[in-house]
Design a protein around this motif. Sequence first.
Motif, short mmCIF file in Angstrom:
data_model
loop_
_atom_site.label_atom_id
_atom_site.label_comp_id
_atom_site.label_asym_id
_atom_site.label_seq_id
_atom_site.Cartn_x
_atom_site.Cartn_y
_atom_site.Cartn_z
N VAL A 50 -22.94 -37.73 -11.42
CA VAL A 50 -21.77 -37.49 -11.54
C VAL A 50 -21.23 -37.44 -10.13
O VAL A 50 -20.12 -38.16 -10.83
N LEU A 51 -22.09 -37.61 -9.27
CA LEU A 51 -21.33 -37.79 -8.35
C LEU A 51 -21.18 -39.70 -8.02
O LEU A 51 -20.21 -39.26 -6.86
N PHE A 52 -21.84 -40.44 -8.54
CA PHE A 52 -21.65 -41.46 -7.56
C PHE A 52 -20.99 -42.44 -8.82
O PHE A 52 -21.55 -44.05 -9.09
N GLU A 53 -21.55 -42.06 -9.73
CA GLU A 53 -21.04 -42.64 -11.18
C GLU A 53 -22.65 -43.34 -11.43
O GLU A 53 -22.90 -43.82 -10.93
N ALA A 88 -28.22 -38.69 0.68
CA ALA A 88 -28.31 -39.98 -0.67
C ALA A 88 -27.71 -41.09 0.35
O ALA A 88 -28.49 -42.17 0.76
N LEU A 89 -26.57 -40.57 0.85
CA LEU A 89 -26.40 -42.05 1.80
C LEU A 89 -27.16 -42.39 2.61
O LEU A 89 -27.45 -43.65 3.32
N SER A 90 -27.61 -41.69 3.56
CA SER A 90 -28.27 -41.61 5.11
C SER A 90 -30.11 -42.56 4.12
O SER A 90 -30.26 -44.17 4.94
N PHE A 111 -11.36 -44.44 -1.40
CA PHE A 111 -10.80 -42.75 -2.17
C PHE A 111 -9.40 -42.77 -2.11
O PHE A 111 -8.75 -42.56 -1.13
N VAL A 112 -9.19 -42.53 -3.57
CA VAL A 112 -7.86 -42.02 -4.55
C VAL A 112 -6.48 -41.44 -3.75
O VAL A 112 -5.67 -41.44 -3.42
N ASN A 113 -7.81 -40.45 -3.91
CA ASN A 113 -6.76 -39.30 -2.72
C ASN A 113 -5.73 -38.48 -3.33
O ASN A 113 -4.86 -38.87 -3.34
N ALA A 168 -16.90 -49.48 2.30
CA ALA A 168 -16.34 -49.01 0.94
C ALA A 168 -17.52 -48.05 0.63
O ALA A 168 -17.56 -46.43 -0.24
N ILE A 169 -18.73 -48.20 0.94
CA ILE A 169 -19.99 -46.93 0.77
C ILE A 169 -19.53 -45.77 1.55
O ILE A 169 -19.76 -44.91 0.65
N GLY A 170 -18.94 -46.01 2.52
CA GLY A 170 -18.68 -44.39 3.33
C GLY A 170 -17.28 -43.95 2.34
O GLY A 170 -17.13 -42.12 2.10
N ASP A 171 -16.14 -44.47 1.20
CA ASP A 171 -15.30 -43.68 0.53
C ASP A 171 -16.64 -43.64 -0.83
O ASP A 171 -15.44 -42.91 -1.07
N VAL A 172 -17.21 -44.03 -1.49
CA VAL A 172 -18.05 -43.52 -2.15
C VAL A 172 -18.58 -41.72 -2.04
O VAL A 172 -18.26 -41.06 -2.53
N GLY A 173 -18.69 -42.07 -0.73
CA GLY A 173 -19.68 -40.43 0.33
C GLY A 173 -18.20 -39.42 0.23
O GLY A 173 -18.23 -38.70 0.01
N ARG A 174 -16.91 -40.28 0.20
CA ARG A 174 -15.70 -39.60 0.40
C ARG A 174 -14.88 -39.04 -1.57
O ARG A 174 -14.99 -37.50 -1.41
#
Length: 200
Positions: free
Chosen positions: A28-31, A64-66, A132-134, A182-188
């Motif tokens: 759910v969170l990360f696809e 998870a990001l860590s 992050f489309v937001n 990109a990884i940072g935006d996946v987290g956002r």
Amino acid sequence: MGDLPALEAIQQPSHSTLQSPLGVALEVLFERSPILVSLLEPQLKQVLQSSPPLASYAELIDVALSEIAKWDLNAQSEFISGHPRIGEVKNLSKLSASEQGVNPTPPEVLKRLEHLNACYEVVYPGLRYITFVNGRTRAAIAEEMERALGFVHSINWSEPPLESMVAKEFGSREWITELNRAIGDVGRIAKSRIGILGVS
């Protein structure tokens, strides 16, 4: 795509893979992505068994990001490739579809995004453009992609030509900077999803 399982449930020992509460939460969170099953979920199970209970889903995302930050570049690249390309309209999860915009997108914008994605993936081999489309429109994201690639804004969907793209070296400083962004935006995106789903 269902709601997130109870936070307590994801911290219970489980021998199953993506059908475990933790696996469902990660999807759910990360696809959905094979690397969630093969690498991230087993790592997180070990971390959760040896750590104090999580207080929130936001904390799970941070943990998870860590763990993802410890992976080699190929694994990190595979992780972000689990997200759909900007402008894709088929086979999207419900959350991805809602994040990419509910309003119809003009065909010329979709063609432009398809071209920009192709250009980006030549310039940054092994990466996929994640942002992050937001709530922004796909047209706004197309302009963002143009800026990221150093392109002049064009109403011609196929400019500049794909064959004029020059690849950054895999693992170069510029490539790693883009991977980290990109990884940072996946987290956002993931943290935005917990808000959408009404959990913390």
